[in-house]
Design a protein around this motif. Structure first.
Motif, mmCIF file in Angstrom:
data_model
loop_
_atom_site.group_PDB
_atom_site.id
_atom_site.type_symbol
_atom_site.label_atom_id
_atom_site.label_comp_id
_atom_site.label_asym_id
_atom_site.label_seq_id
_atom_site.Cartn_x
_atom_site.Cartn_y
_atom_site.Cartn_z
ATOM 1 N N VAL A 1 0.897 -1.205 0.176
ATOM 2 C CA VAL A 1 0.084 0.089 -0.140
ATOM 3 C C VAL A 1 0.719 1.308 0.043
ATOM 4 N N GLY A 2 0.393 2.335 -0.518
ATOM 5 C CA GLY A 2 0.781 3.574 -0.322
ATOM 6 C C GLY A 2 1.446 4.330 -1.734
ATOM 7 N N GLU A 3 1.591 3.498 -2.776
ATOM 8 C CA GLU A 3 2.208 4.105 -3.715
ATOM 9 C C GLU A 3 2.148 2.813 -4.845
ATOM 10 N N PRO A 4 2.211 3.087 -6.181
ATOM 11 C CA PRO A 4 2.165 2.005 -7.118
ATOM 12 C C PRO A 4 3.361 1.182 -6.877
ATOM 13 N N ILE A 5 2.995 -0.160 -6.897
ATOM 14 C CA ILE A 5 4.111 -0.972 -6.921
ATOM 15 C C ILE A 5 4.608 -1.338 -8.125
ATOM 16 N N VAL B 1 -1.192 -8.704 -2.384
ATOM 17 C CA VAL B 1 -2.404 -7.898 -2.467
ATOM 18 C C VAL B 1 -1.871 -6.727 -2.618
ATOM 19 N N ASP B 2 -2.029 -5.825 -3.794
ATOM 20 C CA ASP B 2 -1.907 -4.579 -3.920
ATOM 21 C C ASP B 2 -2.946 -3.550 -3.766
ATOM 22 N N THR B 3 -3.095 -3.189 -2.511
ATOM 23 C CA THR B 3 -4.398 -2.335 -2.156
ATOM 24 C C THR B 3 -4.253 -0.892 -2.220
ATOM 25 N N TRP B 4 -5.165 -0.464 -3.314
ATOM 26 C CA TRP B 4 -5.195 1.125 -3.374
ATOM 27 C C TRP B 4 -6.364 1.654 -2.519
ATOM 28 N N TRP B 5 -6.188 2.735 -1.555
ATOM 29 C CA TRP B 5 -6.907 3.492 -1.189
ATOM 30 C C TRP B 5 -6.442 4.696 -0.549
ATOM 31 N N GLN B 6 -6.758 5.522 0.260
ATOM 32 C CA GLN B 6 -6.265 6.917 0.675
ATOM 33 C C GLN B 6 -6.715 7.182 2.085
ATOM 34 N N THR B 7 -6.240 8.055 2.680
ATOM 35 C CA THR B 7 -6.734 8.629 3.833
ATOM 36 C C THR B 7 -8.161 8.941 3.898
ATOM 37 N N GLU B 8 -8.605 9.538 2.617
ATOM 38 C CA GLU B 8 -9.925 9.872 2.458
ATOM 39 C C GLU B 8 -10.807 8.893 2.477
ATOM 40 N N GLY C 1 -7.758 12.161 -7.427
ATOM 41 C CA GLY C 1 -6.522 12.729 -7.529
ATOM 42 C C GLY C 1 -5.211 11.778 -8.412
ATOM 43 N N ASP C 2 -5.773 10.473 -8.588
ATOM 44 C CA ASP C 2 -4.613 9.652 -9.259
ATOM 45 C C ASP C 2 -5.045 9.179 -10.622
ATOM 46 N N GLY C 3 -4.199 9.102 -11.405
ATOM 47 C CA GLY C 3 -4.166 8.591 -12.881
ATOM 48 C C GLY C 3 -4.194 7.242 -12.664
ATOM 49 N N TRP D 1 -4.748 -0.233 -13.123
ATOM 50 C CA TRP D 1 -3.267 0.037 -12.894
ATOM 51 C C TRP D 1 -3.197 1.672 -12.496
ATOM 52 N N LEU D 2 -3.001 1.826 -11.255
ATOM 53 C CA LEU D 2 -2.583 3.124 -10.702
ATOM 54 C C LEU D 2 -1.364 3.594 -11.159
ATOM 55 N N LEU D 3 -1.261 4.907 -11.749
ATOM 56 C CA LEU D 3 -0.129 5.489 -12.307
ATOM 57 C C LEU D 3 0.210 6.624 -11.581
ATOM 58 N N GLY D 4 -0.089 6.693 -10.342
ATOM 59 C CA GLY D 4 0.544 7.820 -9.518
ATOM 60 C C GLY D 4 -0.349 9.060 -9.820
ATOM 61 N N ARG D 5 0.014 10.205 -8.636
ATOM 62 C CA ARG D 5 -0.963 11.249 -8.814
ATOM 63 C C ARG D 5 -1.075 11.966 -10.003
ATOM 64 N N VAL D 6 -2.149 12.563 -10.255
ATOM 65 C CA VAL D 6 -2.116 13.188 -11.756
ATOM 66 C C VAL D 6 -1.110 14.295 -11.953
ATOM 67 N N GLY E 1 7.632 8.307 3.548
ATOM 68 C CA GLY E 1 8.278 7.246 2.653
ATOM 69 C C GLY E 1 8.125 7.676 1.122
ATOM 70 N N LYS E 2 7.119 8.574 1.040
ATOM 71 C CA LYS E 2 6.714 9.089 -0.370
ATOM 72 C C LYS E 2 7.757 9.861 -0.867
ATOM 73 N N ILE E 3 8.256 9.586 -2.103
ATOM 74 C CA ILE E 3 9.364 10.548 -2.919
ATOM 75 C C ILE E 3 8.842 11.927 -3.304
HETATM 76 C C1 WTA Z 1 -1.357 6.404 -3.446
HETATM 77 C C2 WTA Z 1 -2.412 5.717 1.913
HETATM 78 C C3 WTA Z 1 -1.040 2.984 -6.093
HETATM 79 C C4 WTA Z 1 -2.304 7.136 -4.194
HETATM 80 C C5 WTA Z 1 -3.318 4.437 2.140
HETATM 81 C C6 WTA Z 1 -3.256 7.587 -3.150
HETATM 82 C C7 WTA Z 1 -1.337 4.156 -4.153
HETATM 83 C C8 WTA Z 1 -2.361 8.015 -2.041
HETATM 84 C C9 WTA Z 1 -1.707 2.717 -3.554
HETATM 85 C C10 WTA Z 1 -3.005 8.107 -0.839
HETATM 86 C C11 WTA Z 1 -1.601 1.527 -4.389
HETATM 87 C C12 WTA Z 1 -2.063 4.460 -2.116
HETATM 88 N N1 WTA Z 1 -1.306 2.039 -5.727
HETATM 89 N N2 WTA Z 1 -1.075 4.257 -5.591
HETATM 90 N N3 WTA Z 1 -2.095 0.577 -3.856
HETATM 91 N N4 WTA Z 1 -2.033 3.010 -2.221
HETATM 92 N N5 WTA Z 1 -1.665 5.024 -3.170
HETATM 93 O O1 WTA Z 1 -3.693 9.087 1.855
HETATM 94 O O2 WTA Z 1 -1.698 8.252 -4.870
HETATM 95 O O3 WTA Z 1 -1.299 8.473 2.606
HETATM 96 O O4 WTA Z 1 -4.223 8.660 -3.816
HETATM 97 O O5 WTA Z 1 -3.258 6.838 2.055
HETATM 98 O O6 WTA Z 1 -1.323 7.128 -2.351
HETATM 99 O O7 WTA Z 1 -2.117 8.272 0.356
HETATM 100 P P1 WTA Z 1 -2.446 8.135 1.635
#
Ligand code: WTA
Length: 650
Positions: A385-389, A409-416, A498-500, A510-515, A607-609
């Motif tokens: 989790v956290g960024e595209p792997i 499991v590559d899990t996409w989600w956000q604080t929101e 906010g993600d591509g 496929w998540l492509l990072g923030r737009v 840990g985000k670049i």
């Molecule tokens: C990115 C962390 C690709 C994305 C839970 C998102 C991801 C932001 C993934 C949220 C993933 C998080 N693949 N990108 N599996 N998980 N992101 O709020 O850009 O710290 O919008 O929440 O991290 O970061 P946040």
């Protein structure tokens, strides 16, 4: 942006990994879970995993969209679901938290003990005047008391605002002020990278002129000297003498549970607000389904700090609601040696590991031999989790940590979003390395173009969420308008993440990072992630960060910052070879204009670049604000290397 072009993604990935028959047969959820015809009925059913004092009259009230109410009229105390009911069910002796301190101290806290400690802490903060609805800031190392503090707030209906212990006094001060916190819970310090770091002194500075903070409660962790004032109270003085039982009140499903600040496109952090019933429902369901949690036998370890949302949903609320046994570790992965995590996995027979790509790439850099020295055979599910792997990091994780047998499991989600939204299911999905695959059951997500029209397979655009979901943010603390503007204004009725993202030919996402991390080179949109993945796929590369720098001819030019793996430093032609490699992997359009060999990358403490800073360097601008960097010296090193001209390829 160019309205009709789509994101280019020229990287082909056709590897797929299915769960073993044995894993699939024993999995918590099977393929039928996707047959959800009625989303609200689905979530109604999932909410019943929790303990409620009063049933709800309606699953969702969306009449005031985008402000949602879930489980309308339902009442619960989230800590009853997380603690009391497990003890009542006879599981009081099950380990809830297995704590590993960085210096080597270790302790196990059962569900019965955790309930007793949370009860004592609830009495203590009540004695200090904390009332339902009050905000309490928590600024702590990752020690059991941090979890106890969060749950104690929840138990009395106070709203916690956890601020990551690596943030500065100023960051803490602004968050305390924005939330109007009445109390701060902290520690004298914590252990990190082999020494004790101080926390209390930053709190002293942050609360100095605070009109709202009445008390600072201090856990003794390191024993270091701390300044003391009238408002300070030792945790052990106020908590230890309290009664270990606490009769708790039930709160409305929409009672606020916590605020968590996250950065947006402007400087002012947003206080993301979450509430009780819907949040806990989705945190619990996803933790059970996505990690295939078997509470009787699994040992789960999420490496996130409680300062981030992952620590909220997948250290505290999700796992405890499910009665899981979990490891928490205070320190860094290389203390006292680079095999520390794998030692912990072997020691506690961890079976589910949830971590971030940045950690995985760091381990790749350190070398395969380090995890190989430890017995990792207890592992059965791996999460990211956290960024595209990057596909190569995914493959490395699967092979070198997961022994080629564990689903990833590559899990996409956000604080929101509060909880996982897009992810493979480990017993069902034939996962592709680097893809988050598909929305979970009950979740609506799609990829749209600039006009908000869904794109088809093989096309890219912006990720949007099409339906409200139980753990959605309920707003931004004190700023409803910013909530509406940021997330719901771009396309009516759709949440803009906010993600591509793109759909591949099979319909996987496929998540492509923030737009804002998407480059436009000669009219082609190329994701920074894509180029980074190509670079990381090269055997000489440990880590890569790519930015688009303004360019007179091509609009943007690709500039890559690369950390080499050990043993590759001396290679003279490496820059040219890497450029050729990317051209080969993705196409000539993606060939980086410049490749800069560096020893560190600027990262936030999570840990985000920080690509913005790299873009400044790539465009020869002065250094901007570096205060959120984990190590501000990194940028000086990078710019010095640049001006020395050693790594430039023109
Ligand atoms: C990115 C962390 C690709 C994305 C839970 C998102 C991801 C932001 C993934 C949220 C993933 C998080 N693949 N990108 N599996 N998980 N992101 O709020 O850009 O710290 O919008 O929440 O991290 O970061 P946040």
């Amino acid at each position: 942006m160019d309205a009709d072009s789509t994101l280019s993604n020229l990287l082909n990935e056709d590897r797929r990994f299915a769960p073993s028959d044995a894993f699939a047969a024993a999995a918590n959820v099977g393929a039928d879970v996707y047959d959800v015809s009625d989303r609200l009925a689905f979530w109604d059913q999932q909410a019943r995993r929790l303990q409620w004092r009063q049933d709800w009259s309606e699953v969702l009230d969306w009449s005031k969209a985008p402000f949602a109410s879930w489980f309308v009229g339902g009442r619960l105390n989230v800590t009853e679901s997380c603690l009391d009911r497990h003890v009542a069910a006879g599981n009081g002796n099950r380990a809830a938290l297995i704590f590993e301190g960085e210096p080597g101290d270790s302790s196990t806290i059962t569900y019965a003990e955790l309930l007793a400690e949370v009860s004592r802490a609830a009495h203590a903060i009540t004695e200090l005047g904390v009332k339902t609805g009050d905000r309490v800031a928590i600024y702590m190392p990752l020690i059991p008391e941090a979890v106890v503090a969060m749950l104690a707030c929840a138990r009395v209906g106070a709203v916690h605002s956890v601020v990551f212990g690596g943030f500065s006094a100023e960051a803490l001060r602004s968050r305390i002020e924005d939330a109007g916190a009445v109390m701060v819970i902290t520690a004298d310090g914590g252990y990190r990278r082999g020494s004790a770091f101080p926390l209390k002194h930053a709190v002293d500075e942050a609360v100095e002129d605070s009109p709202t903070v009445r008390n600072v409660v201090v856990v003794r962790r390191t024993g270091q000297d701390v300044a003391w004032s009238e408002r300070d109270v030792w945790w052990h003085d106020v908590v230890d003498r309290q009664a270990p039982t606490h009769v708790c009140e039930a709160f409305d499903s929409e009672h606020p549970l916590f605020i968590l600040y996250t950065s947006g496109t402007t400087g002012k952090p947003k206080g993301i607000k979450h509430t009780c019933g819907g949040y806990l429902t989705q945190a619990a369901y996803t933790h059970w389904a996505v990690f295939d949690l078997k509470p009787e036998t699994d040992v789960y370890w999420c490496t996130a700090d409680i300062g981030w949302v992952t620590g909220h949903s997948y250290v505290v609320y999700g796992p405890l609601a499910n009665g899981a046994t979990q490891v928490i570790y205070e320190g860094t992965p290389d203390t006292p040696h680079q095999g520390r995590w794998w030692e912990i996995v072997a020691k506690h027979k961890v079976s589910i590991l949830y971590t971030a790509p940045t950690a995985i790439r760091t381990f790749m850099k350190w070398g395969d031999h380090i995890p190989a020295e430890h017995d990792l055979s207890s592992l059965r599910v791996l999460g990211s989790v956290g960024e595209p792997i990057n596909p190569e990091a995914w493959m490395w994780y699967r092979e070198h940590i997961g022994g080629d047998r564990c689903p990833v499991v590559d899990t996409w989600w956000q604080t929101e979003t509060g909880a996982i939204m897009i992810s493979p299911l480990p017993g069902v999905t034939h996962a592709k390395p680097g893809s988050a695959m598909s929305p979970l059951p009950g979740i609506g997500a799609t990829v749209v173009d600039d006009h908000g029209e869904p794109v088809g397979r093989g096309h890219g655009g912006y990720l949007v969420l099409t339906e409200p979901w139980p753990s959605m943010l309920r707003g931004i603390w004190g700023d409803d308008q910013r909530y509406v503007d940021t997330y719901w204004s771009r396309w009516p009725g759709r949440y803009f993440a906010g993600d591509g993202a793109k759909y591949d030919e099979d319909g996987a996402i496929w998540l492509l990072g923030r737009v804002d991390d998407v480059m436009n080179v000669s009219g082609h949109r190329i994701s920074t992630t894509e180029v980074e993945s190509a670079l990381v796929a090269h055997p000489a590369v440990a880590e890569a960060a790519v930015v688009g720098a303004n360019d007179d001819v091509t609009g943007q030019a690709i500039v890559a910052f690369v950390i080499l793996r050990q043993g590759h430093q001396e290679d003279e032609n490496i820059v040219e070879r890497l450029r050729a490699h990317v051209a080969h992997e993705i196409g000539a359009i993606a060939r980086p204009k410049r490749v800069l060999i560096v020893t560190e990358l600027p990262k936030t403490r999570s840990g985000k670049i920080m690509r913005r800073l790299l873009r400044d360097v790539a465009e020869n601008r002065g250094l901007g604000d570096v205060t959120t960097l984990a190590d501000p010296a990194v940028m000086r090193l990078i710019s010095e290397g640049l001006s020395a001209g050693t790594a430039e390829d023109e």
